[in-house]
Design a protein around this motif. Structure first.
Motif: not given
Length: 213
Positions: A69-75
């Protein structure tokens, strides 16, 4: 190539694809990171030069293993390049295209699986499980670079000024299994010494827990 002359829809499509790939890798436990990306009109970059991406955040070491979920927020907002940190679960050996092709033929001839990445500058990346180093003949060769602890490599579909990073051999073809570093190192040494694909080799050996599936 991400360029200011590209329509916004194209740039957006690249961002969405990068985000999807990053999330998928994160769910499999790969230590993905957002990296720098080309922006048109940057006069500080050398004309025609190859710019290798670097982590977008200075504290990237602390971000390893982030939840998908954090990875998704980065992009979500920017078309960051897709990087994977090496030295934990994955390493990479970077070679020139000629050596890469010879090694790939040896791997294919013996049925040894190894995810292989090709970069727009003609360099190839062979992904393996992590190791403490590479054989001396590889370490001393000018065209070979080992990416271990403290390093990173770009993964598809990272775009650059002069092309897009792409898979030569996708991880899913081999069930997301990473070959042991020694297995691939041995093949690269054989390729460096000019051995042919017709020469028999040992079957691949996988490290325990190397599967990311």
């Amino acid at each position: 190539m991400l360029d200011t002359e590209w329509p916004d829809s194209w740039r957006g499509a690249f961002r969405i694809e990068l985000r999807a790939e990053a999330i998928g890798l994160a769910w499999r436990g790969w230590p993905v990171l957002p990296g720098t990306y080309p922006e048109g009109g940057d006069s500080s970059k050398p004309s025609g030069g190859w710019i290798m991406p670097t982590p977008a955040h200075e504290d990237w070491h602390k971000r390893l293993g982030a939840h998908p979920q954090q990875v998704a927020a980065w992009w979500t907002g920017r078309p960051y390049s897709l990087l994977v940190a090496t030295g934990t679960m994955v390493d990479a050996v970077e070679v020139d295209g000629r050596l890469g092709k010879r090694a790939a033929k040896l791997l294919r001839a013996t049925g040894q699986p190894a995810p292989i990445v090709a970069m727009p500058n003609g360099r190839w990346l062979f992904l393996t499980t992590s190791a403490e180093g590479v054989p001396g003949i590889l370490a001393e060769h000018d065209d070979v670079r080992w990416h271990g602890e403290g390093s990173w490599v770009p993964l598809p579909p990272t775009p650059f000024e002069h092309g897009v990073v792409h898979w030569r051999v996708k991880p899913e073809i081999w069930g997301w299994r990473l070959p042991t570093a020694g297995t691939v190192h041995n093949v690269l040494v054989r390729a460096l010494l000019g051995e042919s694909a017709e020469q028999p080799s040992a079957q691949p050996v996988f490290a325990a827990g190397s599967s990311a599936a």
